[in-house]
Design a protein around this motif. Structure first.
Motif, mmCIF file in Angstrom:
data_model
loop_
_atom_site.group_PDB
_atom_site.id
_atom_site.type_symbol
_atom_site.label_atom_id
_atom_site.label_comp_id
_atom_site.label_asym_id
_atom_site.label_seq_id
_atom_site.Cartn_x
_atom_site.Cartn_y
_atom_site.Cartn_z
ATOM 1 N N GLN A 62 15.213 -4.936 -7.523
ATOM 2 C CA GLN A 62 13.961 -5.230 -6.826
ATOM 3 C C GLN A 62 12.824 -5.289 -7.846
ATOM 4 O OE1 GLN A 62 11.885 -2.164 -4.321
ATOM 5 N NE2 GLN A 62 12.596 -3.461 -2.622
ATOM 6 N N ILE A 63 11.853 -6.143 -7.596
ATOM 7 C CA ILE A 63 10.668 -6.205 -8.453
ATOM 8 C C ILE A 63 9.428 -5.878 -7.620
ATOM 9 C CG2 ILE A 63 11.705 -7.932 -9.990
ATOM 10 C CD1 ILE A 63 9.919 -10.040 -8.672
ATOM 11 N N GLY A 64 8.426 -5.341 -8.284
ATOM 12 C CA GLY A 64 7.155 -5.056 -7.623
ATOM 13 C C GLY A 64 6.124 -6.104 -7.995
ATOM 14 N N ALA A 65 5.228 -6.434 -7.062
ATOM 15 C CA ALA A 65 4.192 -7.441 -7.314
ATOM 16 C C ALA A 65 2.853 -6.926 -6.801
ATOM 17 C CB ALA A 65 4.544 -8.764 -6.644
ATOM 18 N N TRP A 66 1.823 -7.099 -7.614
ATOM 19 C CA TRP A 66 0.462 -6.726 -7.250
ATOM 20 C C TRP A 66 -0.443 -7.939 -7.467
ATOM 21 C CZ3 TRP A 66 3.909 -3.747 -9.751
ATOM 22 C CH2 TRP A 66 4.142 -2.439 -9.270
ATOM 23 N N LEU A 67 -1.193 -8.301 -6.461
ATOM 24 C CA LEU A 67 -2.185 -9.359 -6.600
ATOM 25 C C LEU A 67 -3.541 -8.694 -6.765
ATOM 26 C CD1 LEU A 67 -2.760 -12.409 -6.615
ATOM 27 C CD2 LEU A 67 -3.206 -12.223 -4.148
ATOM 28 N N LEU A 68 -4.197 -8.959 -7.889
ATOM 29 C CA LEU A 68 -5.498 -8.359 -8.178
ATOM 30 C C LEU A 68 -6.599 -9.391 -7.949
ATOM 31 C CD1 LEU A 68 -3.532 -6.363 -9.573
ATOM 32 C CD2 LEU A 68 -5.269 -6.058 -11.339
ATOM 33 N N HIS A 69 -7.645 -8.963 -7.289
ATOM 34 C CA HIS A 69 -8.840 -9.784 -7.077
ATOM 35 C C HIS A 69 -10.014 -9.060 -7.717
ATOM 36 C CE1 HIS A 69 -11.924 -11.721 -4.123
ATOM 37 N NE2 HIS A 69 -11.903 -12.340 -5.291
ATOM 38 N N ASP A 70 -10.599 -9.666 -8.749
ATOM 39 C CA ASP A 70 -11.689 -9.028 -9.497
ATOM 40 C C ASP A 70 -11.281 -7.631 -9.979
ATOM 41 O OD1 ASP A 70 -13.372 -11.200 -9.270
ATOM 42 O OD2 ASP A 70 -14.305 -10.472 -7.424
ATOM 43 N N GLU B 238 1.265 -11.834 -15.143
ATOM 44 C CA GLU B 238 1.719 -10.883 -16.153
ATOM 45 C C GLU B 238 3.032 -10.271 -15.685
ATOM 46 O OE1 GLU B 238 -1.609 -8.218 -17.118
ATOM 47 O OE2 GLU B 238 -2.923 -9.777 -16.317
ATOM 48 N N VAL B 239 4.029 -10.327 -16.548
ATOM 49 C CA VAL B 239 5.365 -9.857 -16.183
ATOM 50 C C VAL B 239 5.716 -8.661 -17.058
ATOM 51 C CG1 VAL B 239 7.794 -10.469 -15.925
ATOM 52 C CG2 VAL B 239 6.018 -12.206 -15.545
ATOM 53 N N ALA B 240 5.809 -7.484 -16.422
ATOM 54 C CA ALA B 240 6.115 -6.241 -17.137
ATOM 55 C C ALA B 240 7.614 -5.994 -17.104
ATOM 56 C CB ALA B 240 5.369 -5.076 -16.501
ATOM 57 N N ILE C 68 0.478 -9.478 -11.099
ATOM 58 C CA ILE C 68 1.252 -8.624 -11.988
ATOM 59 C C ILE C 68 2.601 -8.359 -11.327
ATOM 60 C CG2 ILE C 68 1.409 -6.345 -13.064
ATOM 61 C CD1 ILE C 68 -1.609 -6.357 -13.337
ATOM 62 N N VAL C 69 3.654 -8.717 -12.031
ATOM 63 C CA VAL C 69 5.017 -8.508 -11.548
ATOM 64 C C VAL C 69 5.696 -7.540 -12.503
ATOM 65 C CG1 VAL C 69 7.237 -9.593 -11.073
ATOM 66 C CG2 VAL C 69 5.112 -10.811 -10.527
ATOM 67 N N SER C 70 6.352 -6.523 -11.939
ATOM 68 C CA SER C 70 6.989 -5.519 -12.794
ATOM 69 C C SER C 70 8.465 -5.360 -12.468
ATOM 70 C CB SER C 70 6.290 -4.167 -12.650
ATOM 71 O OG SER C 70 6.941 -3.196 -13.444
ATOM 72 N N LEU C 71 9.238 -5.224 -13.536
ATOM 73 C CA LEU C 71 10.674 -4.969 -13.427
ATOM 74 C C LEU C 71 10.984 -3.510 -13.735
ATOM 75 C CD1 LEU C 71 10.347 -8.094 -13.821
ATOM 76 C CD2 LEU C 71 12.532 -8.059 -15.035
ATOM 77 N N ALA D 288 -6.085 -0.613 -17.894
ATOM 78 C CA ALA D 288 -6.837 -0.062 -16.772
ATOM 79 C C ALA D 288 -6.020 -0.138 -15.488
ATOM 80 C CB ALA D 288 -8.153 -0.810 -16.605
ATOM 81 N N PHE D 289 -5.291 -1.231 -15.287
ATOM 82 C CA PHE D 289 -4.433 -1.365 -14.114
ATOM 83 C C PHE D 289 -3.344 -0.297 -14.128
ATOM 84 C CE2 PHE D 289 -0.318 -3.039 -12.626
ATOM 85 C CZ PHE D 289 -0.591 -3.142 -11.264
ATOM 86 N N CYS D 290 -2.693 -0.114 -15.275
ATOM 87 C CA CYS D 290 -1.638 0.891 -15.386
ATOM 88 C C CYS D 290 -2.179 2.287 -15.109
ATOM 89 C CB CYS D 290 -1.002 0.835 -16.766
ATOM 90 S SG CYS D 290 -0.166 -0.735 -17.132
ATOM 91 N N ASP D 291 -3.343 2.578 -15.676
ATOM 92 C CA ASP D 291 -3.946 3.896 -15.492
ATOM 93 C C ASP D 291 -4.283 4.148 -14.020
ATOM 94 O OD1 ASP D 291 -4.867 6.344 -16.487
ATOM 95 O OD2 ASP D 291 -6.920 5.604 -16.624
ATOM 96 N N ALA D 292 -4.743 3.091 -13.333
ATOM 97 C CA ALA D 292 -5.136 3.243 -11.932
ATOM 98 C C ALA D 292 -3.940 3.515 -11.025
ATOM 99 C CB ALA D 292 -5.869 1.989 -11.466
ATOM 100 N N LEU D 293 -2.743 3.067 -11.422
ATOM 101 C CA LEU D 293 -1.556 3.284 -10.599
ATOM 102 C C LEU D 293 -0.963 4.680 -10.763
ATOM 103 C CD1 LEU D 293 0.533 -0.010 -10.633
ATOM 104 C CD2 LEU D 293 -1.158 0.768 -8.989
ATOM 105 N N LEU D 294 -1.385 5.379 -11.810
ATOM 106 C CA LEU D 294 -0.854 6.731 -12.021
ATOM 107 C C LEU D 294 -1.422 7.684 -10.979
ATOM 108 C CD1 LEU D 294 -1.090 6.991 -15.915
ATOM 109 C CD2 LEU D 294 0.956 6.585 -14.545
#
Length: 677
Positions: free
Chosen positions: A436-444, A489-491, A422-425, A661-667
């Motif tokens: 700058q962009i943020g990147a998260w690598l998700l495993h399962d 996924e690019v946000a 997941i890459v976010s702008l 779910a990913f977005c909610d978990a980052l809050l």
């Protein structure tokens, strides 16, 4: 299997040197044995200790009698019912109505050279410990196989014997080409819609007589036991309670195919699998040609479809839901049917017929497609893809290799889904290109690594370079894990969603060639007071959209209505729009309108340029279960100049549960307050 349920089978098929060779003998014997050994049909164990259930060829009288007596003793030891089939040439000497099966060296009329069938059958029925005998005799003069009454009514069992005897012909009457055995094997495989859960002697005889008219199918039954369980030959695989009528589209297509054969209009309401088997035989009698080939092929496909649907009802009945069926069909990426969109599929019959009717016409393609469909369904429902029932079903329809391939492919795709980048702008200011962009690598679904990447410039080239660096970083981790990276996924903020297509970013080739690139709205990653509430609302909308089984899943908004943003805002807040949203006209750079839509609708579709017409709306609905990846598939085809799919004209932001779910978990946790300075 308990003693009361245990069943053994022995099929004897013997040739005789003094008679003509029976070409159909061995195939008929094997078909019978296969059906009787099938756990879902005959449910029999081998009748001989070495695991043999068929003896065929030039057998001697001692060979035959020894094998039968061994099978009798084995059945008695296990307290089993014995199914005994005797096939070959036969004769009754002179006026004596006793049937003799002709072994290798038998001579017609010579009692001493043949096998006394009635005596052997009577021995089996009267043997202590044998729970019953179902005997099948396919030979000329077969009705001479009835044992002496004294053996059954007195004997060592004092009359408590059970015998069902099915015979291919009357005394002094020929039997042709193993017709009874071959028809019987097909009958056991198809079952009878009007029958009880088991196929017993009477209904079998009546059914065989409808199809075999050149010889008199005869039966004999004696039951002196006190058992209330019928003496049955096979389970009725398609008892009426487990049968479904043909679907409407299958019925129409079948009647169309039958019209050139003067059989049009024959298929009507209530037709089931058994009727399809009968129809297949009728078609075989038609004049050879293209029309007959087409009709026969369609019937064979529908037979496979209904056998598949019956299997699904027994294998995973609670898991058969409309969305799951449609998703499994969509996963096959089949050509779109002109008369039946995937979105209209409601039942397992609809889905199985759709797959069968739209599979490629090459040999074996229908079975392969149905097998892939079943694997998609089973895996989505959490079933073990190595379950014996699944493999047995595939073996029955001759698709075991296709099953192995489908399971391998499904597991490979499951592995591919383990990693997501997941890459976010959302670090961008005022919806501009970020520094700058943020990147998260998700495993399962869990964050495995997180990293930020600087952009060489606050512009598109700088952002695309940072995106490529993020992909390199994720690929390095993927290599270390030994897993493939497939999904990115690019946000993006609202303004960039309207002008940038990340799947077209350079990464040797276009990024979307090798990766499944999905655009997201980065608003859900911003730590605003109402973000969690908005995510919760988006989840509710997704649930409501998923529950729609009839009608459109998108509310299409015309250009004139879209410009009235204040009114549109009120209508969203009042719950007027509870589905996804489609724009009929391009939003251009109207960020306020777009942000309004994204705020209230978890799925937003819009034309990249010009406008969306009826063909776009229909295509979206027809391919709903393939989306959102279906958009990317269409883009790829257009890049290769291989498609004019209207979906390629459209863009979409398509939220799903994993993303939310990913977005909610980052809050931050509820109640968390940021300290002000």
């Amino acid at each position: 299997m308990t003693g009361a349920d245990r069943r053994h089978v022995l099929v004897i098929a013997t040739q005789c040197r003094s008679m003509s060779t029976l070409a159909a003998l061995e195939p008929a014997a094997r078909e019978l044995a296969d059906a009787l050994r099938n756990p879902s049909i005959g449910g029999c164990d081998p009748g001989l200790p070495g695991g043999e259930s068929v003896l065929h060829g030039e057998l001697t009288v001692p060979d035959i009698e020894a094998a039968v007596r061994t099978s009798i003793s084995r059945a008695a030891d296990k307290g089993a019912t014995l199914v005994l089939a005797l096939l070959g040439h036969g004769f009754t000497p002179g006026d004596d109505p006793t049937l003799y099966l002709m072994a290798r060296d038998s001579k017609s009329g010579d009692r001493s050279s043949g096998v006394d069938v009635g005596r052997l059958v009577g021995e089996a029925a009267d043997h202590t410990g044998v729970k019953g005998v179902f005997a099948i005799v396919d030979a000329c003069d077969a009705a001479g196989a009835i044992p002496p009454a004294s053996t059954l009514t007195i004997g060592s069992s004092s009359g408590k014997t059970r015998l069902a005897l099915l015979m291919a012909a009357a005394v002094n009457q020929p039997a042709y080409d193993m017709a009874m055995s071959r028809r019987l094997a097909r009958l056991m495989d198809a079952g009878l819609a009007r029958s009880d859960p088991h196929l017993c002697l009477t209904e079998i005889t009546l059914e065989l007589r409808e199809h075999i008219t050149q010889q008199s199918i005869t039966h004999f039954f004696y039951d002196g036991s006190d058992s209330c369980v019928p003496l049955w030959l096979s389970r009725n695989r398609h008892a009426k309670a487990n049968m479904s009528p043909l679907g409407p589209h299958g019925t129409v297509e079948l009647n169309t195919a039958l019209a050139p054969l003067n059989l049009g209009g024959l298929v009507g309401p209530g037709w089931t699998l058994v009727d399809l088997y009968r129809l297949h035989q009728e078609i075989a009698q038609a004049e050879p040609g293209t029309a007959r080939t087409r009709a026969a092929s369609l019937v064979e496909r529908l037979i496979l479809a209904h056998r598949t649907a019956a299997f699904l009802r027994s294998f995973m009945p609670a898991a058969l839901t409309g969305p799951r069926l449609r998703q499994a069909v969509a996963a096959l990426n089949m050509a779109v049917s002109d008369d039946q969109p995937v979105g209209d599929l409601q039942t397992e019959i609809d889905a199985a017929e759709y797959v069968a009717r739209n599979a490629p016409i090459s040999r074996g393609a229908c079975g392969k497609a149905l097998t892939r469909f079943v694997v998609e369904l089973a895996d989505d429902a959490g079933r073990n893809l190595d379950e014996p029932e699944l493999r047995h079903w595939a073996t029955e329809i001759n698709t075991l290799v296709a099953l192995n391939d489908a399971v391998h492919d499904r597991r490979k795709r499951r592995v591919e889904r383990q990693l997501r980048l997941i890459v976010s702008l959302h670090y961008a200011l005022a919806d501009d290109w970020p520094e700058q962009i943020g990147a998260w690598l998700l495993h399962d679904q869990a964050v495995y690594e997180h990293e930020n990447f600087d952009c060489s410039g606050s512009d598109r080239p700088g952002t695309e370079t940072a995106l490529a660096n993020a992909v390199d970083w994720a690929e390095d981790h993927a290599d270390a894990l030994g897993l493939p990276l497939r999904r990115i996924e690019v946000a993006m903020p609202t303004g960039l969603l309207l002008q940038w297509r990340p799947e077209e970013s350079p990464y040797e080739r276009r990024l979307g060639v090798d990766y499944d690139v999905l655009p997201r709205w980065s608003r859900w990653l911003e730590r605003l007071p109402d973000t969690r509430r908005a995510i919760r609302s988006a989840r509710r909308r997704l649930t409501e959209i998923a529950s729609i089984t009839e009608g459109c899943r998108l509310d299409w908004i015309p250009a004139g209505q879209a410009v009235e943003q204040h009114r549109l805002d009120e209508e969203f807040r009042n719950g007027v729009y509870r589905r996804g949203v489609g724009l009929l006209a391009s939003p251009d750079r109207n960020e306020k309108l777009f942000e309004l839509l994204l705020r209230f609708a978890p799925i937003v579709v819009w034309p990249q340029s010009a406008s969306a017409g009826p063909e776009h709306q229909k295509r979206v609905e027809d391919s709903w279960n393939e989306l959102p990846l279906g958009f990317l598939h269409a883009y790829r085809a257009r890049w290769r100049d291989q498609s004019c799919d209207p979906v390629a004209d459209l863009r979409a932001v398509w939220d799903d549960e994993e993303w939310l779910a990913f977005c909610d978990a980052l809050l931050p946790p509820r109640g968390y307050k940021t300290r002000s300075t």
